[in-house]
Design a protein around this motif. Structure first.
Motif, PDB file in Angstrom:
ATOM      1  N   LEU A   1       0.929  -1.165   0.018  1.00 26.19           N
ATOM      2  CA  LEU A   1       0.057  -0.080   0.031  1.00 26.19           C
ATOM      3  C   LEU A   1       0.915   1.302   0.025  1.00 26.19           C
ATOM      4  N   VAL A   2       1.960   1.509   0.636  1.00 24.91           N
ATOM      5  CA  VAL A   2       3.000   2.326   0.708  1.00 24.91           C
ATOM      6  C   VAL A   2       3.525   2.666  -0.752  1.00 24.91           C
ATOM      7  N   ARG A   3       3.986   1.242  -1.206  1.00 33.36           N
ATOM      8  CA  ARG A   3       4.375   1.335  -2.575  1.00 33.36           C
ATOM      9  C   ARG A   3       3.519   2.069  -3.660  1.00 33.36           C
ATOM     10  N   LEU A   4       2.271   1.588  -3.259  1.00 37.71           N
ATOM     11  CA  LEU A   4       0.965   2.177  -4.363  1.00 37.71           C
ATOM     12  C   LEU A   4       0.934   3.492  -4.247  1.00 37.71           C
ATOM     13  N   ALA A   5       0.937   4.129  -2.756  1.00 33.24           N
ATOM     14  CA  ALA A   5       0.711   5.484  -2.766  1.00 33.24           C
ATOM     15  C   ALA A   5       1.806   6.180  -3.426  1.00 33.24           C
ATOM     16  N   ARG A   6       2.736   5.895  -3.427  1.00 33.11           N
ATOM     17  CA  ARG A   6       3.926   6.651  -3.829  1.00 33.11           C
ATOM     18  C   ARG A   6       4.050   6.743  -5.590  1.00 33.11           C
ATOM     19  N   GLN A   7       3.518   5.481  -5.698  1.00 35.67           N
ATOM     20  CA  GLN A   7       3.702   5.304  -7.302  1.00 35.67           C
ATOM     21  C   GLN A   7       2.450   6.410  -7.828  1.00 35.67           C
TER      22      GLN A   7
ATOM     23  N   GLY B   1       7.243  -5.996  -9.348  1.00 35.68           N
ATOM     24  CA  GLY B   1       6.749  -4.873  -9.785  1.00 35.68           C
ATOM     25  C   GLY B   1       7.919  -3.707 -10.118  1.00 35.68           C
ATOM     26  N   CYS B   2       9.090  -4.526 -10.370  1.00 35.44           N
ATOM     27  CA  CYS B   2      10.138  -3.587 -10.738  1.00 35.44           C
ATOM     28  C   CYS B   2      10.934  -3.881 -12.137  1.00 35.44           C
ATOM     29  N   VAL B   3      11.637  -3.396 -12.837  1.00 33.63           N
ATOM     30  CA  VAL B   3      12.422  -3.686 -13.877  1.00 33.63           C
ATOM     31  C   VAL B   3      14.136  -3.521 -13.371  1.00 33.63           C
ATOM     32  N   ALA B   4      14.921  -4.273 -13.981  1.00 29.30           N
ATOM     33  CA  ALA B   4      16.470  -4.319 -13.533  1.00 29.30           C
ATOM     34  C   ALA B   4      17.271  -4.229 -15.001  1.00 29.30           C
ATOM     35  N   SER B   5      18.267  -3.625 -14.608  1.00 28.26           N
ATOM     36  CA  SER B   5      19.285  -3.327 -15.681  1.00 28.26           C
ATOM     37  C   SER B   5      20.466  -3.426 -15.305  1.00 28.26           C
TER      38      SER B   5
ATOM     39  N   ARG C   1      14.198  -0.481 -10.765  1.00 25.23           N
ATOM     40  CA  ARG C   1      13.142   0.664 -10.710  1.00 25.23           C
ATOM     41  C   ARG C   1      11.814   0.282 -10.744  1.00 25.23           C
ATOM     42  N   TRP C   2      10.870   1.188 -10.362  1.00 21.16           N
ATOM     43  CA  TRP C   2       9.464   0.901 -10.644  1.00 21.16           C
ATOM     44  C   TRP C   2       9.149   0.606 -12.068  1.00 21.16           C
ATOM     45  N   ASN C   3       8.244  -0.439 -12.339  1.00 19.31           N
ATOM     46  CA  ASN C   3       8.058  -0.720 -13.493  1.00 19.31           C
ATOM     47  C   ASN C   3       6.664   0.222 -13.920  1.00 19.31           C
ATOM     48  N   LEU C   4       6.954   1.506 -14.271  1.00 22.11           N
ATOM     49  CA  LEU C   4       5.814   2.356 -14.315  1.00 22.11           C
ATOM     50  C   LEU C   4       6.346   3.355 -15.597  1.00 22.11           C
TER      51      LEU C   4
END
Length: 296
Positions: free
Chosen positions: A68-74, A155-159, A270-273
């Motif tokens: 829920l914290v992650r959702l709010a920040r997104q 919920g994230c992507v990495a490089s 990072r977030w996958n947004l």
């Protein structure tokens, strides 16, 4: 979360409580009463059917509260991007990031400076070991992280960013005293070493590679410049980055203890947004990492 309807202001209140550390301070930040903060948190907990806060000092999110914290920040991030697209971009958004100490003192800050030349942005940095930064990402504390974890957090992507190469170094006097016959097992189990913190495994991994089975006395110095200085002053041996020991080797005050090195791969998660702001930061981080002589 299916079918759970939580007002956005309640999610923002949850984040404010996490960031402030207490419900009273969260209330002051939001301009509402502490009882109103408590009521909003209770509504969230009633709707998800589980506690979302641990009443510790400071308070922290529970396992149910972290998404829920992650959702709010997104949602905040996406709202900012939308407002900017509509021409309402007077505020510089805050981007929270996690980074390991060695990246922070070598190549990472120029990346942030480069990002600020593209658009207004402010940063909040959380310094943590590269093996632990991904935990802050999973908890929703940060939007992106430099980490040694290759597998993307949910919920994230990495490089990949590159690898940091560490070399075992000591002063000439220290090496003559503790390693007169080289890096044998007995010497590595008795010679004092310098660790960055209690989670630092670089020196231990190197020692085990060379036969050590027991831990020697160790100094714990959790500041990057002072960590290197402790080795230069002869408190113990330790693993240093390029640029931290070559001058000493050239003038004879330092010696390299072995030809083999330890390489730590780093990844940007990072977030996958679809976010223009996160894209800007990501581009700056990846370009700076590619140009840095510290990363191979």
């Amino acid at each position: 979360m299916a079918g759970v309807d939580i007002p956005f202001e309640h999610l923002r209140t949850l984040v404010a409580a996490i960031d402030a550390g207490t419900l009273d301070r969260a209330a002051a930040r939001l301009g509402i009463t502490p009882s109103a903060v408590s009521q909003r948190i209770r509504v969230i907990e009633q709707r998800v059917g589980r506690p979302v806060l641990r009443r510790t000092k400071p308070i922290a999110a529970t396992e149910a509260g972290e998404p829920l914290v992650r959702l709010a920040r997104q949602l905040d991030l996406l709202e900012h991007d939308a407002r900017r697209a509509l021409g309402d971009d007077t505020d510089a958004p805050l981007v929270s990031l996690a980074v390991n100490a060695d990246s922070l003192i070598t190549w990472f800050l120029p990346a942030l400076a480069a990002a600020t030349t593209v658009r207004p942005v402010t940063f909040e940095l959380h310094r943590e070991d590269q093996e632990r930064t991904a935990q802050l990402l999973a908890a929703g504390t940060v939007m992106a992280a430099v980490t040694s974890q290759r597998e993307p957090v949910a919920g994230c992507v990495a490089s990949p960013l590159g690898r940091m190469r560490y070399t075992a170094v000591a002063t000439q006097d220290f090496a003559e005293r503790w390693f007169p016959r080289g890096l044998d097992r007995a010497a590595l189990e008795s010679a004092p070493r310098v660790d960055f913190d209690r989670h630092d495994t670089l020196q231990s991994s190197f020692a085990h590679r060379h036969g050590a089975r027991r831990e020697p006395p160790r100094h714990v110095i959790s500041a990057s410049a002072e960590f290197a200085q402790a080795i230069v002053l002869g408190l113990g041996w330790g693993m240093l980055l390029p640029g931290q020991f070559e001058a000493g080797v050239a003038d004879g005050s330092l010696v390299v203890l072995a030809d083999d090195t330890i390489e730590v791969p780093l990844y940007w998660q990072r977030w996958n947004l679809s976010s223009e702001l996160l894209d800007t930061v990501t581009d700056a981080v990846r370009q700076t990492a590619a140009d840095s002589p510290v990363l191979v």
